[in-house]
Design a protein around this motif. Structure first.
Motif, PDB file in Angstrom:
ATOM      1  N   GLU A 216       0.783  -1.615  -0.027  1.00 42.66           N
ATOM      2  CA  GLU A 216      -0.083  -0.073   0.369  1.00 42.66           C
ATOM      3  C   GLU A 216       1.023   1.407  -0.018  1.00 42.66           C
ATOM      4  OE1 GLU A 216      -2.459  -0.060   3.814  1.00 42.66           O
ATOM      5  OE2 GLU A 216      -3.299   2.376   3.036  1.00 42.66           O
ATOM      6  N   GLU A 219       2.260   1.838  -3.593  1.00 43.43           N
ATOM      7  CA  GLU A 219       1.268   2.500  -4.331  1.00 43.43           C
ATOM      8  C   GLU A 219       0.882   3.472  -4.245  1.00 43.43           C
ATOM      9  OE1 GLU A 219      -2.139  -0.785  -4.455  1.00 43.43           O
ATOM     10  OE2 GLU A 219      -0.158  -2.149  -4.708  1.00 43.43           O
ATOM     11  N   ASN A 220       0.875   4.265  -3.133  1.00 49.10           N
ATOM     12  CA  ASN A 220       0.585   5.415  -3.217  1.00 49.10           C
ATOM     13  C   ASN A 220       2.008   6.423  -2.629  1.00 49.10           C
ATOM     14  OD1 ASN A 220       1.073   4.782  -0.452  1.00 49.10           O
ATOM     15  ND2 ASN A 220      -1.003   4.696   0.623  1.00 49.10           N
ATOM     16  N   THR A 298       0.885  -5.689  -6.115  1.00 58.08           N
ATOM     17  CA  THR A 298       0.075  -5.050  -6.006  1.00 58.08           C
ATOM     18  C   THR A 298      -1.106  -6.019  -4.940  1.00 58.08           C
ATOM     19  OG1 THR A 298      -1.804  -6.518  -7.287  1.00 58.08           O
ATOM     20  CG2 THR A 298      -0.326  -5.088  -8.392  1.00 58.08           C
TER      21      THR A 298
END
Lengths: 387, 318
Positions: A216, A219-220, A298
């Motif tokens: 996470e 991803e951000n 992911t």
């Protein structure tokens, strides 16, 4: 730095009531359900081979014939040849306590007959009943054959009407006596087994969830931002590893405290063994979670893979169904999982009540695999440092 | 704050190159920023701006070239702590409060506990989020998240701040707030390198604009310099007349060598170099052709014109 990573993760957890619920309450609910369902000893329907040894203390023709008969039984697997078995009763008990064998049969003389004392481990609720039935059947069979031989002998050598009592006919009402060498005075063994089983399964789920937080962050772009500070990837992974281990340990502690309060598992009495097993299991599970996270691209990928892996490991490793009811092959495959080693360790702590030194194989396997996974995670994370 | 040109650059890139497979993301880029200078990297999406920022931060490895921060090679231990990064994404922990986010990033940037607490107080005041200090960032509006995002990048008071599209997706009011925050940093002497594809942001927030396209720097200078270097200082003039033209208008020679306008249209468009003199002459010529002027528009060349002139594309074409 590591401490800050740890603190950030603890605060994030505290701000997420749902995650707290999933971490601490859901495992307890699952465990309670399993404990209630299986605590009564139902729900087991397979008959694998039971590991046994036989001590022929009578050493007669009858007892030898019985042992020979038993060795041919498909349900039993003799760990030592009966002729080689030169153990004392106490040594046999130790073998049962340590889990080297599921049961020890001690053949004794009872008048003209053989009596069998079964030293059992009552955590395996199938084995005692099964072996009792097998041994009883063999004794009765031997007696019938003995009687038939006597009748044939009498028919050929004694005139009709002159037959006396049949030799060895001093029948005993119950030729098999079961002695539980581990479980006397203890709560149901299945309860502690399920406490450990469910706890380890949720530990793995928690660890993969913790690994998901890393993805996470990637991803951000928080991960990039973190790496642009003084924080290094080594510190980040170590911080997460320690955090996940701490939460896992706490999760197990809460689970077993509940097990003690509600189901009578003796946590306090075995706290040293519990603590070291829990710590090492949590370390290994956390490393596994980080490895999976760094291997995935992911969160979606991680989620799918982790569910399949954790459920498979839990099924094979004995978190869902005790490994002793599985086939021998499956039991061997189970040793490829964290669950099997962890559950064997907890079994030694809570059921067999072995000293901490006896946990060495389990601790070594978990620790080494944990370190290997962590190193693998570190290597895989290099690609995130320099795209 | 204007850059002092005699000072050595605080950030210098020389012949920097980076490719991803066959795509050359950065192509022979050289750039120097002086202390206190604010430089905007202007270019469409995919021009290589973010890659350049990532290279400077060490998040992407260079294929070729060198970089120096404060006169030291970028590989020097600890030199990157002079940099502050504000990424394009909201790179925050949504499930931590404003205060907790600020404190965490202060600590990650090496500040002591005490210094971190003091800096958190400053940041809350600077962002105007003192009353939201204990609220979870995940529930904030886009503009508020942007402010926290910006604050987290400056917790360690970096000498050079790298901002990647700092106002993308925020409303005009929040944008102005962020601009004011950046102005405060510039006043305090922070060197700023920001990437943007918004012309007004580049104009307002920088002393110098570096236009990037397809991985190359195609122009570098102040807005006026860029205009003069590309489209020149001429002004576009549109004159609306009282009725449709019967045919092209004959103009004085110094205004246009050729007749202007088309028959049937009521607008005449041309370029003039000197507004103060030539505009009067232009209007006089129109009247001499028998038309009255009903409206006049004079357009100064914009960065959009510069970009169009230099690349042949509108900036937003990407």
């Amino acid at each position: 730095m590591i401490w800050t990573v740890w603190q950030v993760n603890v605060r994030r957890l505290l701000h997420n009531p749902m995650e707290l619920l999933l971490t601490f309450i859901v495992p307890i609910a699952f465990f309670s359900i399993f404990a209630v369902i299986f605590g009564g000893g139902v729900g087991i329907g397979t008959t694998p081979k039971i590991k046994v040894i036989a001590l022929d203390q009578w050493d007669s023709e009858i007892s030898r014939a019985l042992v020979n008969d038993l060795t041919e039984n498909q349900g039993l697997r003799f760990m030592r040849s009966p002729s080689e078995t030169n153990l004392t009763t106490e040594e046999a008990k130790q073998l049962v306590r340590r889990g080297n064998v599921g049961m020890a049969m001690i053949l004794k003389q009872y008048g003209d007959n053989v009596a069998v004392e079964l030293l059992t481990d009552s955590s395996d609720q199938v084995a005692a009943q099964l072996v009792t039935a097998i041994v009883t059947e063999s004794i009765v069979q031997a007696k019938v054959e003995q009687q038939q031989q006597s009748i044939r002998f009498a028919a050929t050598s004694i005139p009709p009407g002159a037959a006396g009592p049949i030799p060895g006919n001093g029948a005993i009402a119950n030729p098999v006596q079961v002695v539980d060498v581990i479980g006397e005075g203890k709560s149901n063994p299945v309860v502690s087994m399920y406490a450990a089983g469910i706890a380890v399964m949720f530990l793995l789920f928690g660890a993969t969830g913790g690994g998901g937080a890393l993805l996470e962050e990637r991803e951000n772009q928080t991960l990039e931002r973190l790496l642009s500070t003084r924080l290094t990837m080594d510190q980040l992974l170590l911080g997460k590893w320690f955090y996940m281990t701490a939460i896992g340990t706490l999760q197990m502690l809460v689970m077993f405290a509940w097990a003690q309060l509600v189901f009578g598992v003796d946590l306090v009495g075995h706290f040293d063994g519990f603590l070291i097993m829990t710590l090492v299991t949590a370390l290994a599970a956390s490393a596994f979670g980080l490895f999976l996270a760094t291997a995935c691209r992911t969160r979606g990928q991680l989620s799918g893979i982790s569910v399949v892996l954790v459920l498979t490991m839990s099924a094979l490793g004995g978190s869902m169904v005790p490994r002793y009811v599985m086939s021998e092959n499956l039991q061997q495959y189970g040793l490829c999982t964290f669950n099997a080693w962890a559950l064997d360790g907890f079994d030694k702590v809570f059921w067999r009540e072995l000293p901490v030194e006896a946990l060495a194989p389990q601790l070594a396997v978990l620790l080494i695999s944990g370190i290997v996974m962590l190193l693998a995670a570190r290597i895989l994370a290099i690609r995130w440092e320099l795209d | 704050m204007a850059a002092a040109h005699h000072e050595p650059p605080v950030l210098e890139l020389r012949d920097v190159e980076k490719s991803f497979g066959s795509l050359r993301a950065i192509n022979s880029v050289s750039l120097a920023l002086r202390g206190g200078e604010a430089v905007a990297l202007l270019g469409p999406n995919g021009a290589g701006k973010t890659t350049l920022i990532r290279c400077i931060c060490g998040l992407t490895r260079l294929d070729r070239g060198s970089m120096q921060i404060l006169g030291h090679p970028i590989e020097t231990e600890g030199i990157r702590s002079a940099l502050g990064l504000v990424p394009q994404e909201i790179a925050l922990y949504g499930d931590l409060t404003t205060k907790e986010n600020l404190y965490a990033f202060a600590r990650f940037n090496g500040l002591s506990r005490r210094a971190s607490r003091e800096r958190v107080r400053w940041a809350l005041k600077w962002t105007g989020l003192e009353k939201r200090a204990r609220d979870l960032v995940g529930f904030f509006s886009g503009g508020m998240k942007r402010r926290v995002n910006l604050a987290c990048g400056v917790m360690h008071s970096p000498q050079i701040l790298l901002l990647d599209e700092p106002t993308v997706g925020v409303d005009p009011q929040s944008r102005q707030r962020i601009f004011r925050m950046l102005e405060e940093l510039r006043d305090a002497g922070t060197t700023i390198l920001l990437t943007t594809h918004q012309l007004d942001e580049a104009e307002q927030q920088s002393d110098r604009i570096v236009i990037v396209d397809q991985g190359r720097i195609i122009a570098d200078g102040s807005k006026n310099q860029l205009v003069e270097q590309s489209v020149g200082a001429s002004r576009l003039v549109k004159i609306r007349v009282d009725r449709p033209l019967k045919g092209p208008l004959k103009m004085q020679n110094h205004l246009s060598g050729e007749p202007l306008g088309e028959a049937g249209k009521d607008v005449v468009t041309t370029r003039i170099d000197d507004v103060s003199h030539h505009l009067t002459d232009l209007l006089h010529s129109v009247r001499q052709n028998g038309y009255d002027v009903s409206d006049v528009e004079v357009h100064a060349p914009s960065l959009q014109h510069v970009f169009l002139h230099l690349t042949g594309n509108e900036l937003r074409d990407g």
